[in-house]
Design a protein around this motif. Sequence first.
Motif, PDB file in Angstrom:
ATOM      1  N   LYS A 184      29.415  -0.681  18.073  1.00 60.56           N
ATOM      2  CA  LYS A 184      27.902  -0.286  17.822  1.00 60.56           C
ATOM      3  C   LYS A 184      27.129  -1.437  18.649  1.00 60.56           C
ATOM      4  O   LYS A 184      26.000  -1.385  18.939  1.00 60.56           O
ATOM      5  CB  LYS A 184      27.777  -0.730  16.289  1.00 60.56           C
ATOM      6  N   THR A 185      27.815  -2.399  19.318  1.00 54.48           N
ATOM      7  CA  THR A 185      27.227  -3.522  19.917  1.00 54.48           C
ATOM      8  C   THR A 185      27.335  -2.999  21.562  1.00 54.48           C
ATOM      9  O   THR A 185      28.374  -2.771  22.008  1.00 54.48           O
ATOM     10  CB  THR A 185      28.065  -4.874  19.783  1.00 54.48           C
ATOM     11  N   ASP A 186      26.162  -2.960  22.228  1.00 52.70           N
ATOM     12  CA  ASP A 186      25.959  -2.544  23.558  1.00 52.70           C
ATOM     13  C   ASP A 186      26.997  -3.265  24.584  1.00 52.70           C
ATOM     14  O   ASP A 186      28.056  -2.957  25.219  1.00 52.70           O
ATOM     15  CB  ASP A 186      24.973  -2.503  24.084  1.00 52.70           C
ATOM     16  N   ALA A 187      26.897  -4.628  24.229  1.00 51.32           N
ATOM     17  CA  ALA A 187      27.860  -5.566  25.213  1.00 51.32           C
ATOM     18  C   ALA A 187      29.162  -5.228  25.170  1.00 51.32           C
ATOM     19  O   ALA A 187      30.052  -5.259  26.249  1.00 51.32           O
ATOM     20  CB  ALA A 187      27.438  -6.980  24.766  1.00 51.32           C
ATOM     21  N   TYR A 188      29.692  -5.035  23.794  1.00 51.03           N
ATOM     22  CA  TYR A 188      31.150  -4.956  23.637  1.00 51.03           C
ATOM     23  C   TYR A 188      31.510  -3.313  24.258  1.00 51.03           C
ATOM     24  O   TYR A 188      32.534  -3.149  24.826  1.00 51.03           O
ATOM     25  CB  TYR A 188      31.336  -4.586  22.088  1.00 51.03           C
ATOM     26  N   LEU A 189      30.690  -2.240  24.158  1.00 50.39           N
ATOM     27  CA  LEU A 189      30.898  -1.000  24.656  1.00 50.39           C
ATOM     28  C   LEU A 189      30.927  -1.177  26.285  1.00 50.39           C
ATOM     29  O   LEU A 189      31.844  -0.370  27.020  1.00 50.39           O
ATOM     30  CB  LEU A 189      29.720  -0.087  24.402  1.00 50.39           C
ATOM     31  N   VAL A 190      30.134  -2.070  26.903  1.00 51.11           N
ATOM     32  CA  VAL A 190      29.990  -2.190  28.518  1.00 51.11           C
ATOM     33  C   VAL A 190      31.295  -2.672  28.728  1.00 51.11           C
ATOM     34  O   VAL A 190      32.214  -2.519  29.891  1.00 51.11           O
ATOM     35  CB  VAL A 190      28.793  -3.036  28.597  1.00 51.11           C
ATOM     36  N   LEU A 191      31.880  -3.852  27.921  1.00 49.37           N
ATOM     37  CA  LEU A 191      32.929  -4.568  28.261  1.00 49.37           C
ATOM     38  C   LEU A 191      34.274  -3.563  28.083  1.00 49.37           C
ATOM     39  O   LEU A 191      35.137  -3.300  28.984  1.00 49.37           O
ATOM     40  CB  LEU A 191      33.545  -5.610  27.061  1.00 49.37           C
ATOM     41  N   ALA A 192      34.498  -2.574  27.207  1.00 49.87           N
ATOM     42  CA  ALA A 192      35.484  -1.526  26.947  1.00 49.87           C
ATOM     43  C   ALA A 192      35.642  -0.691  28.233  1.00 49.87           C
ATOM     44  O   ALA A 192      36.428  -0.228  28.596  1.00 49.87           O
ATOM     45  CB  ALA A 192      35.280  -0.623  25.585  1.00 49.87           C
ATOM     46  N   GLY A 193      34.328  -0.293  28.522  1.00 44.68           N
ATOM     47  CA  GLY A 193      34.163   0.680  29.680  1.00 44.68           C
ATOM     48  C   GLY A 193      34.721  -0.084  30.959  1.00 44.68           C
ATOM     49  O   GLY A 193      35.349   0.705  31.759  1.00 44.68           O
ATOM     50  N   LYS A 194      34.390  -1.304  31.295  1.00 47.97           N
ATOM     51  CA  LYS A 194      35.240  -2.100  32.177  1.00 47.97           C
ATOM     52  C   LYS A 194      36.610  -2.178  32.061  1.00 47.97           C
ATOM     53  O   LYS A 194      37.470  -1.965  33.162  1.00 47.97           O
ATOM     54  CB  LYS A 194      34.560  -3.231  32.094  1.00 47.97           C
TER      55      LYS A 194
END
Length: 241
Positions: free
Chosen positions: A167-177
């Motif tokens: 749900k947290t954008d920062a975590y989603l970006v991290l997962a994508g990286k």
Amino acid sequence: MKNNELETKSELQDERLFNSTVGRRSFLQYAGASAAGIALVAAGCRKDRNFPAVPSTGATLDFKDDFGVLNYAYALEQLEAAFYVRVASAPPSSFSTAQKAYFQDIQFHEVAHREFFKNALGTAAIGSLEVDFSTIDFTSATSVLGAAMAFEDLGVAAYNGAGVRIKTDAYLVLAGKIVSVEARHAAYIRDIISNGTFADLNSLTSLGASVAGGLDAALTPDKVLAIAGKYVKTKINVINL
């Protein structure tokens, strides 16, 4: 060399990674300032949260929020890091110089991933998992490469399948990286096994890949943990999935 001797050697190698300049540099290059920022977000969110008690006989993954997903990723990164540390410490004799060097690189990536999640989660992190690599012959390039391909393909499917739960954008970006790095690993390993197969999706349909759609694999956490379970001795309890 006996299995227990290899395990001891791997543990020592693992410990040296972050006590050495190379290990620390690899982690900092990967994590950068964004890692520190996300760690602070995680710490702030932890202040008023009550986490489920972790049974002494295992680890609990509570998927009711982002922290459950982060611990899930941490568990998988522990598994991958342990595998690559073991390989890098004593690679198969038939590995080329280039292959040995690349497995060293993958080792640093996976250890960096593991340490990032551990530091970001802090006291909310699950404990260290006990692995079981008894089905892998670490003296055989075929066995090691087959296991590496399985781990990387599963890792990509795991991140893709868990993304919807973040749900947290920062975590989603991290997962994508992170998943993009795992995909690079998977492509390289596949090309070593059979040159030109780095982008083959046909063999990944069982993990949720779509050949027609050009979409990579994606599996829900329960399916991923069932597959990974053969390599983990620690009991993993899953709730709120």
